[in-house]
Scaffold this active site. Structure first.
Site, PDB file in Angstrom:
ATOM      1  N   ASN A 190       0.860  -1.186   0.000  1.00  0.00           N
ATOM      2  CA  ASN A 190       0.000   0.000   0.000  1.00  0.00           C
ATOM      3  C   ASN A 190       0.893   1.231   0.000  1.00  0.00           C
ATOM      4  O   ASN A 190       1.809   1.340   0.815  1.00  0.00           O
ATOM      5  CB  ASN A 190      -0.918   0.031   1.218  1.00  0.00           C
ATOM      6  CG  ASN A 190      -1.738   1.313   1.306  1.00  0.00           C
ATOM      7  OD1 ASN A 190      -1.267   2.338   1.790  1.00  0.00           O
ATOM      8  ND2 ASN A 190      -2.968   1.259   0.846  1.00  0.00           N
ATOM      9  N   VAL A 230      -4.879  -0.237  -3.064  1.00  0.00           N
ATOM     10  CA  VAL A 230      -5.387   0.997  -2.469  1.00  0.00           C
ATOM     11  C   VAL A 230      -6.481   0.623  -1.490  1.00  0.00           C
ATOM     12  O   VAL A 230      -7.295  -0.266  -1.768  1.00  0.00           O
ATOM     13  CB  VAL A 230      -5.935   1.965  -3.540  1.00  0.00           C
ATOM     14  CG1 VAL A 230      -6.309   3.305  -2.914  1.00  0.00           C
ATOM     15  CG2 VAL A 230      -4.923   2.164  -4.656  1.00  0.00           C
ATOM     16  N   GLU A 231      -6.534   1.308  -0.348  1.00  0.00           N
ATOM     17  CA  GLU A 231      -7.505   0.954   0.687  1.00  0.00           C
ATOM     18  C   GLU A 231      -8.949   1.100   0.232  1.00  0.00           C
ATOM     19  O   GLU A 231      -9.856   0.479   0.796  1.00  0.00           O
ATOM     20  CB  GLU A 231      -7.268   1.792   1.946  1.00  0.00           C
ATOM     21  CG  GLU A 231      -7.356   3.282   1.773  1.00  0.00           C
ATOM     22  CD  GLU A 231      -6.020   3.933   1.486  1.00  0.00           C
ATOM     23  OE1 GLU A 231      -5.842   5.105   1.858  1.00  0.00           O
ATOM     24  OE2 GLU A 231      -5.141   3.277   0.869  1.00  0.00           O
ATOM     25  N   SER A 232      -9.196   1.893  -0.797  1.00  0.00           N
ATOM     26  CA  SER A 232     -10.557   2.058  -1.311  1.00  0.00           C
ATOM     27  C   SER A 232     -11.076   0.822  -2.018  1.00  0.00           C
ATOM     28  O   SER A 232     -12.291   0.693  -2.220  1.00  0.00           O
ATOM     29  CB  SER A 232     -10.604   3.252  -2.270  1.00  0.00           C
ATOM     30  OG  SER A 232      -9.621   3.091  -3.279  1.00  0.00           O
ATOM     31  N   GLY A 233     -10.174  -0.103  -2.444  1.00  0.00           N
ATOM     32  CA  GLY A 233     -10.643  -1.340  -3.052  1.00  0.00           C
ATOM     33  C   GLY A 233      -9.860  -1.878  -4.226  1.00  0.00           C
ATOM     34  O   GLY A 233      -9.872  -3.086  -4.461  1.00  0.00           O
TER      35      GLY A 233
END
Length: 510
Positions: free
Chosen positions: A296, A322-325
């Site tokens: 990440n 990415v932490e959003s998906g």
């Protein structure tokens, strides 16, 4: 026969939002935000004074640091309370919080996205260790940002001999979400959206608490032929507002970019970076990423790692997430952050944080505003602003290895290289390595107890987190230890043998 969703104007839809509602809004930075709905809500309040005293709940900060996104809702009287993950892109909201004019909470983005599922299922909250020993811990400030904010929404509990945090459920009564397509039954698909986000748990949470769901879409069709493409079933949707392309840009940075919704079969070229302190840090940090790693990269300075990896031919050796998906591809930057160019997969945000929280990341590379002698880090506040933590707390508590990227000092720092030696042409005005940080967002001693490996990479020195404190382990060629490192820090790091930083960091063409 069930009632079908109503196809209405934005003005008609927001007129259904009652006084005192808890409104959950989807989106991530400049992607997936229902801009048409928040703009209409602002207009209605300014014209009529209603609705009022709303609680705003959001996971990732949505805005452009100006007028769009959650900035629309930053009005005294409209908002009574904000529970959010990141504040920096909505400075108008932050100004209300800093002026003590609204109640304001800052919780980790991953906590807030997963908590929506607990709220939807009417479970007793989210039990996690994310946030322990940070400013979100009730042993510190409990994530409360000002004196006006008094109600505790997180508590310490003991389970099986361990300390956990319980984030309390917040009943959601209105969901504002966005999709690409709606059919006549109200089913929603997201084929042109750069991310999925948390649209489903927002809708489920609002519906299960007797509330309403309003969806902004780009277009309407008679039916969606593939039921697997439906991200939100029509049974959860009350009102649909069709944008007809107006206020439905894919992100606040792009009208539409096919890269964000096509697989990794495409090819994306990153431009070569000009030589700077950012490139030095990016190259040195890249040496910590191993072949096959799941990675990440945070927004800002960590983005330089991907650019140097592309320039040196290493971008295909590891997988960026990415932490959003999104998984795979190359993360987008700026107001499109949260999307990726040619991702291999895009899953919903709560599921991505499930993977992160369980230890799925091999290494995370993030920025830092301040670092203290025990290696603790602040990213939440700087320059008189409260930025918030976003996904930072989840990520730094779960990744096996961490690299924090920052310059040794900030504020008009200028560097160049002469014959492979680093020259500080102009020193930065502000210390970044300080005695006391404003907010503990990452707690160094707790990371050591978890067994994490932690480095702090600057343009002139590299530090390692140890039980003796921050240890200086590398020095750039041409840099004087006494005057250009130790004298520029507010505390003395420990050091024994100091190695030279790798020569490749100081090549203009690595």
């Amino acid at each position: 026969m069930r009632a079908a969703a109503s196809f209405v104007s934005a003005e008609e839809a927001v007129a259904a939002i009652p006084h005192g509602a808890c409104v959950a809004v989807g989106g991530f930075v400049g992607a997936g935000h229902p801009e048409m709905l928040t703009a209409a809500l602002e207009r209605r309040f300014l014209q009529t004074g209603t609705p009022s005293d709303l609680t705003l709940y959001y996971c990732a900060g949505q805005g452009d640091r100006g007028e769009r996104g959650l900035n629309h809702l930053a009005h005294r009287g409209l908002i009574q309370r904000v529970i959010g993950g990141h504040w920096n892109l909505a400075p108008k909201l932050g100004a209300l919080a800093l002026a003590n004019e609204i109640e304001a909470y800052n919780f980790p983005q991953g906590v807030l996205s997963v908590l929506l599922r607990e709220i939807a299922a009417k479970r007793p909250g989210l039990f996690t260790q994310v946030g322990l020993n940070t400013f979100i811990d009730p042993a510190q400030s409990g994530g409360r940002m000002n004196a006006r904010t008094t109600e505790p929404l997180v508590e310490r509990v003991e389970l099986d001999g361990q300390i956990w945090l319980r984030y309390k459920p917040v009943p959601v009564s209105v969901g504002l979400i966005r999709a690409t397509t709606a059919d006549r039954r109200g089913n929603l698909s997201m084929e042109r959206e750069g991310l999925v986000g948390e649209v489903l748990p927002i809708a489920q949470a609002a519906k299960n608490h007797g509330g309403i769901v309003i969806a902004q879409v780009e277009r309407v069709v008679d039916y969606l032929p593939d039921p697997k493409s439906v991200r939100v079933p029509g049974i959860l949707v009350d009102y649909i507002v069709t944008s007809e392309g107006v206020q439905h840009d894919q992100t606040f940075g792009e009208v539409f970019k096919a890269d964000f919704v096509n697989s990794c079969q495409g090819h994306f070229d990153l431009p070569a970076m000009a030589f700077s302190e950012r490139k030095i840090i990016g190259w040195r940090t890249l040496q910590e990423i191993q072949q096959g790693d799941i990675v990440n990269l945070g927004i800002g300075l960590p983005e330089s790692v991907a650019m140097v990896a592309a320039e040196t031919g290493r971008l295909q050796e590891f997988t960026l997430t990415v932490e959003s998906g999104p998984t795979g591809g190359v993360p987008a930057s700026g107001l499109s952050f949260g999307c990726s160019h040619f991702p291999e997969a895009i899953i919903d945000q709560p599921s991505q944080f499930d993977f992160y929280d369980g230890g799925g990341l091999d290494i995370a590379v993030l920025g830092a505003v301040e670092v203290d002698a025990e290696g603790s880090v602040n990213v939440a506040s700087f320059a008189g602003r409260f930025a918030g933590v976003g996904g930072f707390v989840n990520i730094v508590q779960s990744a096996r290895r961490l690299v924090f990227c920052l310059t040794l000092r900030a504020g008009n720092l200028e560097v160049h290289v002469d014959a492979g030696r680093l020259v500080i042409a102009q020193e930065g005005r502000h210390a970044k390595f300080v005695r006391h940080i404003q907010h503990v967002c990452f707690h160094g001693p707790t990371a050591l107890a978890r067994g994490q490996e932690v480095l702090y990479v600057t343009e002139r020195a590299v530090f390692k987190l140890t039980r003796q404190g921050l240890q200086l382990i590398e020095l750039a060629p041409g840099i004087d230890l006494s005057t250009q490192v130790l004298a520029q820090m507010d505390f003395a790091p420990v050091f024994e043998t100091i190695s030279p930083m790798p020569a490749g960091s100081f090549s203009t063409h690595p």
